[in-house]
Enzyme design. Sequence first.
Site, PDB file in Angstrom:
ATOM      1  N   CYS A  84       0.777  -1.162   0.163  1.00  0.00           N
ATOM      2  CA  CYS A  84       0.145  -0.089  -0.032  1.00  0.00           C
ATOM      3  C   CYS A  84       0.673   1.276  -0.093  1.00  0.00           C
ATOM      4  CB  CYS A  84      -0.980  -0.129   1.012  1.00  0.00           C
ATOM      5  SG  CYS A  84      -2.313   1.162   0.995  1.00  0.00           S
TER       6      CYS A  84
ATOM      7  N   HIS B  32      -4.013  -4.333  -0.540  1.00  0.00           N
ATOM      8  CA  HIS B  32      -3.749  -4.840   0.801  1.00  0.00           C
ATOM      9  C   HIS B  32      -3.984  -6.457   0.729  1.00  0.00           C
ATOM     10  CE1 HIS B  32      -3.862  -1.304   3.366  1.00  0.00           C
ATOM     11  NE2 HIS B  32      -4.719  -0.948   2.206  1.00  0.00           N
TER      12      HIS B  32
ATOM     13  N   GLU C 122      -3.196  -8.686   2.771  1.00  0.00           N
ATOM     14  CA  GLU C 122      -3.683  -9.138   3.882  1.00  0.00           C
ATOM     15  C   GLU C 122      -5.137  -8.952   4.099  1.00  0.00           C
ATOM     16  OE1 GLU C 122      -3.464  -4.759   5.001  1.00  0.00           O
ATOM     17  OE2 GLU C 122      -2.318  -6.241   3.659  1.00  0.00           O
TER      18      GLU C 122
END
Length: 200
Positions: A77, A179, A181
């Site tokens: 990011c 992202h 995650e």
Amino acid sequence: MRVALVDGGGTNIGSVSYALERLGATSRLTADPADILAADRVVLPGVGAAGAGMRRLHELDLVDVLGQVQVPLLGVCLGMQLLFERSAEDGGVATLGLVPGEVVGIPAGPGVRVPHMGWNTLTGLVEDPLLEGIEEGERAYFVHSFASPAGPHTLAATEHGRPWSAVVRSGLRWGAQFHPERSASLGSRLLRNFLREVDR
């Protein structure tokens, strides 16, 4: 494997650490240059503005340290944006200079909301160990108002008014604008590749 998670103050540090743990990697949150340079993998997460992110790295004396890293490094990011030479955010900020190019504001327009937030497809995938097992058209989760235009270091792009870099590479430095995650199986695969495959 020793994974250094650079403590750059990003609010996504905890979720990135947890995503790595789910893959069996133990990450160490650190701002210690010795820890970073001794690691087998380095992850630079980040959420927020380029100016604040670079100020923190300068305060921690980590700008030169990150340039000395000789193992695979992944920016996530804002962390990806900081890998470039310059960001237009905050009136213009000199960034780490580890990937050629610059980051610019995403222009709003009809059907193009800023920030770019939500799931979007990856296109124009280039063969690379980081993207092994990831297919054209798979979706990842984005939240950003600034981006790098697609260019020679782009491994995958995403379309939001125009093509923007979603994944980039220069040498052993990779970046993901989205992202991982928060990107379900695609994100897990990318992180797993980073941990296991990219040194090939």
